[in-house]
Enzyme design. Structure first.
Site, PDB file in Angstrom:
ATOM      1  N   ASP A  82       1.064  -1.113   0.044  1.00 11.54           N
ATOM      2  CA  ASP A  82      -0.218   0.115  -0.064  1.00 11.54           C
ATOM      3  C   ASP A  82       0.815   1.229  -0.021  1.00 11.54           C
ATOM      4  O   ASP A  82       1.869   1.116  -0.704  1.00 11.54           O
ATOM      5  CB  ASP A  82      -1.167   0.007   1.260  1.00 11.54           C
ATOM      6  CG  ASP A  82      -2.198   0.385   0.918  1.00 11.54           C
ATOM      7  OD1 ASP A  82      -2.333   1.936   0.868  1.00 11.54           O
ATOM      8  OD2 ASP A  82      -3.394  -0.289   0.799  1.00 11.54           O
ATOM      9  N   HIS A 116      -3.609   5.742   4.259  1.00 12.86           N
ATOM     10  CA  HIS A 116      -4.273   4.601   3.607  1.00 12.86           C
ATOM     11  C   HIS A 116      -3.826   3.338   4.169  1.00 12.86           C
ATOM     12  O   HIS A 116      -4.664   2.474   4.681  1.00 12.86           O
ATOM     13  CB  HIS A 116      -4.342   4.874   2.000  1.00 12.86           C
ATOM     14  CG  HIS A 116      -5.299   3.917   1.432  1.00 12.86           C
ATOM     15  ND1 HIS A 116      -4.631   2.664   1.055  1.00 12.86           N
ATOM     16  CD2 HIS A 116      -6.530   4.192   0.995  1.00 12.86           C
ATOM     17  CE1 HIS A 116      -5.879   2.213   0.195  1.00 12.86           C
ATOM     18  NE2 HIS A 116      -6.825   3.052   0.301  1.00 12.86           N
ATOM     19  N   SER A 354     -11.145  -0.553  -0.975  1.00 10.43           N
ATOM     20  CA  SER A 354      -9.796  -0.439  -0.147  1.00 10.43           C
ATOM     21  C   SER A 354     -10.144  -0.742   1.156  1.00 10.43           C
ATOM     22  O   SER A 354      -9.090  -1.357   1.955  1.00 10.43           O
ATOM     23  CB  SER A 354      -9.232   0.859  -0.149  1.00 10.43           C
ATOM     24  OG  SER A 354      -8.518   1.090  -1.353  1.00 10.43           O
TER      25      SER A 354
END
Length: 600
Positions: A82, A116, A354
């Site tokens: 990621d 994230h 996600s």
């Protein structure tokens, strides 16, 4: 090891937990942390997740049995590929094991400047029972992380996806058995067979080897987010960013309710080695943004945006000056340094596929920890067998259009829930269903034998050369006979189609058992085709899971438009431009097609 697992399973059954796993009502989760009661994806009581509205009780991943039995991912390592992971975060650090890498500077700290990847890691394996934040789906699992999205070279891909620098087999107990990929791309034109690209072909070989041969032959699973482009998407043209949107009957953002960007058009998403996951919200319905398609294997909670409706409650970068949770007013009540989280270490606005992907990654780690001796493919099979038919009344998306003769006709463009010949439910929005942790764990405890070895057929080709009539339900049709008697795990389709308006086309495949799969829905927001259509374009379907591959397969290509729909692109410095303004002047042609079967 299998013998001991069976003893444990019998003990659970005799103690009453066998029926509990299937029938007991929700009981409070054990070892609650301060934010766990707002993590609706774990146990949905109708809470708000700090948003302005509530979810629907019962619409969750069903973890009660696994929670009470302490089956929570112990001994299973998950790789987070990621933006990086803040591995020093106090709610992650106890589960971090050696193996993380900063792909820019080579250190062992995969710096996350975005947040994230850290939020993704929290959904998978945030620690439980430490008196802070919430917990992950698999709070005893191990974590490693990579900042791959900051350094996307082939070398970085190999390292983050499991190929060690010394080419050592992944057999150590701290090596990952689950790889989470909460990223993707949005191609504006149909993808050609990526196997023509040497780099992608190498990636597929690596993923195949690790999926089947790592961990002393038990293998690993790659989880992939489907995408967030249901209504519109972003792309680049000659290096310039553009926003792409539909227009129908003079209305922008009107796509007749159909997915504007199908999940089945990205080369990564049509790889058999990636388990593609779509997103569900706190009401147990399709998340408004989630890409969908026949290639979706499972669905899982992804939420909405955390303002009007719940998103995910998970970890954030520490500090009120970075990450998703920063100082200032916000519609989500968790944000801005509140009493429950004065240091802004958590967020209530993480969403997207996600989020759905790491929820499935955590579920996989949980099931693997229930019976570590099972092969990864068997774990995947148990998830398929136990998936829940979420949003059972969803009728799909019909498309009404005016045909070439001026008549209004209706096409079943995205079918509702269907039951295939093997008894599996399937919906393009939800795949085989919503992940169901307790049922999969319960099956794993009683499963002593893994699936037979995977068999993959070569491409079987069929010449067609059939005209595709404009705006007609008749379509172009071609039949192929397969002799392989395999139980299907997935089917890949490759097509060559000549057509100047590829957004008009629906592509559907029907199995020998009569199961119809819309592998590409119409009105997909392509800007153009490769060589005026589809050239060696590969798609994937899980609609035929468990069926027999032997017999006659039928491909049908339908033109659903005589020029009323368009695709527009926008850049604030350049302006708004329309594509596909004119209808195709001549009928298209289905030139040829091929099938590849994965099964046993």
């Amino acid at each position: 090891m299998k013998y001991k697992k069976n003893i444990i399973a019998v003990a659970l059954l005799s103690s009453g937990f066998g029926s509990y796993a299937n029938t007991a009502p929700n009981l409070p989760l054990v070892l609650k942390d301060p934010l766990t009661n707002q993590q609706w994806h774990l146990q949905n009581t109708g809470q708000s997740g700090f948003s302005l509205s509530n979810g629907k009780a019962g619409e969750d991943m069903n973890i009660d049995f696994a929670d009470r039995m302490g089956i929570k991912g112990r001994g299973i390592t998950v790789s987070v590929i990621d933006t990086g992971v803040e591995i020093s975060h106090p709610d992650l650090q106890p589960n971090v094991v050696p193996g993380s890498r900063n792909l820019i500077d080579g250190t062992d700290f995969p710096t996350d400047t975005h947040g994230h990847g850290t939020a993704v890691a929290g959904l998978i394996a945030a620690v439980e029972g430490n008196g802070m934040g919430g917990r992950g789906v698999a709070p005893y699992a191990n974590l490693i992380g990579f900042n791959f999205l900051d350094e996307q070279s082939m070398a970085s891909w190999m390292l983050s996806h499991g190929l060690s620098e010394d080419f050592r087999a992944l057999d150590r107990f701290t090596d990952p058995r689950v790889f989470n990929q909460s990223y993707g791309n949005s191609p504006a034109t149909p993808q050609r067979d990526a196997m023509d690209d040497p780099g992608f072909a190498l990636q597929q070989e690596i993923m195949q080897d690790i999926s089947l041969q790592s961990h002393w032959g038990r293998g690993a699973i790659y989880v992939k987010a489907a995408g967030n482009e249901y209504e519109s998407y972003d792309t680049y043209i000659s290096g310039i960013p553009f926003y792409v949107l539909p227009r129908e009957n003079g209305q922008y953002f009107n796509n007749n309710g159909l997915p504007f960007h199908n999940a089945n058009i990205s080369s990564e998403n049509v790889s058999f080695w990636n388990m593609v996951v779509s997103a569900v919200n706190a009401k147990g319905e399709h998340s408004s943004y989630s890409s969908v398609g026949a290639n979706v294997f499972l669905s899982a909670p992804g939420g909405e945006y955390g303002t009007n409706e719940p998103a995910m409650v998970t970890v954030d970068l520490v500090g009120c000056d970075k990450g998703f949770n920063v100082s200032g007013t916000h519609a989500n009540a968790l944000h801005g340094g509140v009493d429950l989280d004065p240091n802004c270490q958590y967020t209530g606005v993480m969403n997207g596929t996600s989020s759905a992907a790491p929820n499935v990654a955590g579920a996989i780690a949980t099931v693997m920890s229930a019976n570590p001796g099972l092969s990864a493919r068997t774990v995947k099979h148990l998830l398929a067998q136990t998936a829940r038919q979420v949003d059972a009344s969803h009728a799909g998306v019909p498309l009404s259009f005016e045909n070439a003769a001026g008549e209004m006709v209706s096409y079943d463009a995205v079918p509702g829930w269907q039951t295939n010949a093997a008894g599996y439910h399937f919906h393009n929005f939800y795949g085989l269903g919503m992940v169901n942790v307790d049922e999969a764990v319960y099956k794993a405890l009683f499963t002593g034998v893994s699936l037979p070895a995977l068999q993959v057929t070569p491409w079987r080709a069929q010449t067609a050369q059939v005209s595709i009539p404009d705006a007609s339900l008749d379509g172009a049709q071609s039949v192929m006979t397969l002799n392989e008697e395999l139980t299907i795990e997935a089917v890949q389709l490759k097509v060559n189609i000549e057509h100047s308006r590829v957004r008009d086309l629906a592509i559907e495949l029907t199995s020998p058992s009569g199961t119809r799969s819309v592998v590409l829905s119409p009105r997909t927001g392509f800007l153009a085709g490769s060589k005026g259509g589809f050239t060696d374009a590969v798609m994937l379907s899980h609609h035929f899971y468990g069926e027999n591959a032997q017999g006659n397969w039928t491909l049908k290509v339908i033109d659903t438009d005589k020029g009323s729909s368009q695709t527009y692109i926008y850049n604030p410095s350049i302006g708004l431009f329309g594509y596909n303004k004119n209808n195709n002047s001549v009928p298209g042609v289905l030139k040829d097609w091929s099938l590849k079967i994965y099964g046993h």
